[in-house]
Design an enzyme around this catalytic site. Structure first.
Site, mmCIF file in Angstrom:
data_model
loop_
_atom_site.group_PDB
_atom_site.id
_atom_site.type_symbol
_atom_site.label_atom_id
_atom_site.label_comp_id
_atom_site.label_asym_id
_atom_site.label_seq_id
_atom_site.Cartn_x
_atom_site.Cartn_y
_atom_site.Cartn_z
ATOM 1 N N ASN A 9 39.524 74.942 21.757
ATOM 2 C CA ASN A 9 38.408 75.840 22.041
ATOM 3 C C ASN A 9 37.435 75.728 20.864
ATOM 4 O O ASN A 9 37.682 76.289 19.806
ATOM 5 C CB ASN A 9 38.936 77.275 22.193
ATOM 6 C CG ASN A 9 37.811 78.285 22.382
ATOM 7 O OD1 ASN A 9 36.658 77.907 22.583
ATOM 8 N ND2 ASN A 9 38.147 79.561 22.300
ATOM 9 N N TRP A 10 36.358 75.000 21.084
ATOM 10 C CA TRP A 10 35.413 74.751 19.984
ATOM 11 C C TRP A 10 34.463 75.926 19.751
ATOM 12 O O TRP A 10 33.673 75.894 18.809
ATOM 13 C CB TRP A 10 34.625 73.461 20.255
ATOM 14 C CG TRP A 10 35.437 72.212 20.029
ATOM 15 C CD1 TRP A 10 36.676 72.139 19.436
ATOM 16 C CD2 TRP A 10 35.073 70.875 20.361
ATOM 17 N NE1 TRP A 10 37.096 70.837 19.396
ATOM 18 C CE2 TRP A 10 36.126 70.033 19.947
ATOM 19 C CE3 TRP A 10 33.959 70.298 20.976
ATOM 20 C CZ2 TRP A 10 36.103 68.655 20.132
ATOM 21 C CZ3 TRP A 10 33.932 68.921 21.153
ATOM 22 C CH2 TRP A 10 34.986 68.106 20.733
ATOM 23 N N LYS A 11 34.484 76.909 20.622
ATOM 24 C CA LYS A 11 33.618 78.086 20.455
ATOM 25 C C LYS A 11 32.163 77.626 20.228
ATOM 26 O O LYS A 11 31.745 76.653 20.845
ATOM 27 C CB LYS A 11 34.150 78.962 19.320
ATOM 28 C CG LYS A 11 35.647 79.272 19.524
ATOM 29 C CD LYS A 11 36.192 80.312 18.618
ATOM 30 C CE LYS A 11 37.673 80.512 18.936
ATOM 31 N NZ LYS A 11 38.273 81.609 18.192
ATOM 32 N N HIS A 95 38.162 85.073 27.460
ATOM 33 C CA HIS A 95 38.519 84.959 26.041
ATOM 34 C C HIS A 95 38.186 86.280 25.333
ATOM 35 O O HIS A 95 37.189 86.926 25.654
ATOM 36 C CB HIS A 95 37.761 83.797 25.395
ATOM 37 C CG HIS A 95 38.254 83.514 24.016
ATOM 38 N ND1 HIS A 95 37.832 84.233 22.927
ATOM 39 C CD2 HIS A 95 39.175 82.637 23.559
ATOM 40 C CE1 HIS A 95 38.468 83.794 21.842
ATOM 41 N NE2 HIS A 95 39.289 82.822 22.203
ATOM 42 N N GLU A 97 36.850 86.962 22.637
ATOM 43 C CA GLU A 97 35.498 87.050 22.048
ATOM 44 C C GLU A 97 34.459 87.369 23.124
ATOM 45 O O GLU A 97 33.462 88.036 22.850
ATOM 46 C CB GLU A 97 35.164 85.751 21.287
ATOM 47 C CG GLU A 97 35.933 85.703 19.968
ATOM 48 C CD GLU A 97 36.283 84.309 19.484
ATOM 49 O OE1 GLU A 97 35.702 83.324 19.955
ATOM 50 O OE2 GLU A 97 37.180 84.219 18.611
ATOM 51 N N GLU A 167 46.874 85.346 23.776
ATOM 52 C CA GLU A 167 46.224 85.286 22.466
ATOM 53 C C GLU A 167 46.162 86.687 21.868
ATOM 54 O O GLU A 167 45.215 87.442 22.141
ATOM 55 C CB GLU A 167 44.802 84.732 22.608
ATOM 56 C CG GLU A 167 44.753 83.316 23.135
ATOM 57 C CD GLU A 167 43.507 82.578 22.650
ATOM 58 O OE1 GLU A 167 43.669 81.541 22.018
ATOM 59 O OE2 GLU A 167 42.393 83.068 22.891
ATOM 60 N N GLY A 173 41.860 83.544 14.491
ATOM 61 C CA GLY A 173 41.000 83.268 13.342
ATOM 62 C C GLY A 173 41.391 84.027 12.079
ATOM 63 O O GLY A 173 40.618 84.093 11.131
ATOM 64 N N SER A 213 45.536 81.256 15.560
ATOM 65 C CA SER A 213 45.881 80.602 14.287
ATOM 66 C C SER A 213 46.963 79.535 14.428
ATOM 67 O O SER A 213 47.822 79.412 13.546
ATOM 68 C CB SER A 213 46.266 81.647 13.238
ATOM 69 O OG SER A 213 45.161 82.502 12.971
ATOM 70 N N GLY A 234 41.683 77.177 18.197
ATOM 71 C CA GLY A 234 40.284 77.349 17.800
ATOM 72 C C GLY A 234 39.988 76.550 16.546
ATOM 73 O O GLY A 234 39.776 75.333 16.587
ATOM 74 N N GLY A 235 40.014 77.211 15.406
ATOM 75 C CA GLY A 235 39.623 76.618 14.122
ATOM 76 C C GLY A 235 40.216 75.244 13.848
ATOM 77 O O GLY A 235 39.493 74.320 13.447
HETATM 78 P P1 PGA Z 1 42.045 80.288 16.288
HETATM 79 O O1 PGA Z 1 41.354 80.645 17.703
HETATM 80 O O2 PGA Z 1 42.981 79.114 16.544
HETATM 81 O O3 PGA Z 1 40.901 79.935 15.381
HETATM 82 O O4 PGA Z 1 42.807 81.496 15.860
HETATM 83 C C1 PGA Z 1 42.078 80.620 18.896
HETATM 84 C C2 PGA Z 1 41.207 81.071 20.047
HETATM 85 O O5 PGA Z 1 40.403 81.987 19.866
HETATM 86 O O6 PGA Z 1 41.283 80.523 21.162
#
Ligand code: PGA
Length: 249
Positions: A9-11, A95, A97, A167, A173, A213, A234-235
């Site tokens: 997930n590159w956001k 998601h 966010e 999640e 994050g 994470s 994500g990250g």
């Molecule tokens: P993260 O994000 O790996 O940076 O914690 C995961 C996500 O939000 O899908």
């Protein structure tokens, strides 16, 4: 056996050009990798470039969101049909966010999930509790509510292409990860909810990913849990090196 799925997930990261550069470095590393399914979810503006660069590699492209209507006067919105035409096979839905910053509710998540399925996309439905809910012992209740509303009016046939990502919001994050046992418990709750909605057979086939994470250092431990069917990253998915290490956990 459920084939594990590792999704990036590159956001709000990467232009089309940056996405192409990622794929040039990443693809040679994973060309022979058939053990797991891989999906990249770039921002809308890089979807076409990503799908094109991935070509027939077998790696999927996913949108990060969609709107539930097929077309119309909805400025800024993107439909399932548009995502498909741009080369998507998957789409993230709900998601945290999106729920936190863009006002998504369980009801809008349900509408989007149905639109994705109707449009022929495989949705990756995201659910998870905030830290206060976990500390108050309400995790199961929250997951049950999020799933039961998201699953409304979805048939068992449609649910075959549904993927869920657990999640926990306190792990996204933050560098904090759920232990495999905690994630396993949550996955059990989600699978039970899916069994109630779609029948045991469909629920047993459903992939339930863990996200929050996930890093090269903890991927092996998380992925070796029998109830964790993959990861939403994500990250650590932004760099070819770290995402390759996760894929090859
Ligand atoms: P993260 O994000 O790996 O940076 O914690 C995961 C996500 O939000 O899908």
């Amino acid at each position: 056996m459920r084939k594990k799925l590792i999704a990036a997930n590159w956001k709000m990261h990467k232009t089309a050009e940056q996405a192409r550069a990622f794929i040039s470095a990443f693809l040679p590393e994973v060309r022979e990798h058939t053990r797991d399914e891989i999906v990249l979810c770039p921002p809308f503006t890089a979807i076409h470039a990503v799908a094109e660069a991935l070509g027939d590699s077998g790696i999927g492209t996913g949108g990060q969101d969609l709107f539930w209507e097929q077309k119309g006067a909805y400025t800024g919105a993107i439909s399932a049909q548009m995502l498909c035409a741009a080369g998507c096979s998957h789409v993230l839905v709900g998601h945290s966010e999106r729920r936190q910053y863009f006002g998504e509710t369980d009801d809008t998540v349900n509408r989007k999930l149905k639109a994705a399925l109707h449009g022929g996309l495989k949705p990756i439905l995201c659910v998870g509790e905030v830290i206060q809910e976990r500390e108050a012992g309400r995790t199961k209740e929250v997951l049950r509510r999020q799933c039961s509303i998201a699953f409304r009016e979805v048939s068992s046939d449609q649910a075959i292409s549904l993927i869920v990502a657990y999640e926990p919001i306190w792990a996204i994050g933050t560098g904090r990860t759920a232990t495999p046992e905690l994630a396993g418990e949550a996955h059990y709750t989600i699978r039970a909810e899916a069994a109630g909605a779609f029948g045991k057979g469909v629920a047993e086939q459903m992939r339930i990913l863990y996200g929050g994470s996930v890093k090269p250092e903890n991927a092996t431990l998380l992925m070796s849990h029998p109830d964790i069917d993959g990861a939403l990253v994500g990250g650590a998915s932004l760099e070819p090196k770290s995402f390759t290490a996760i894929v090859k956990y």
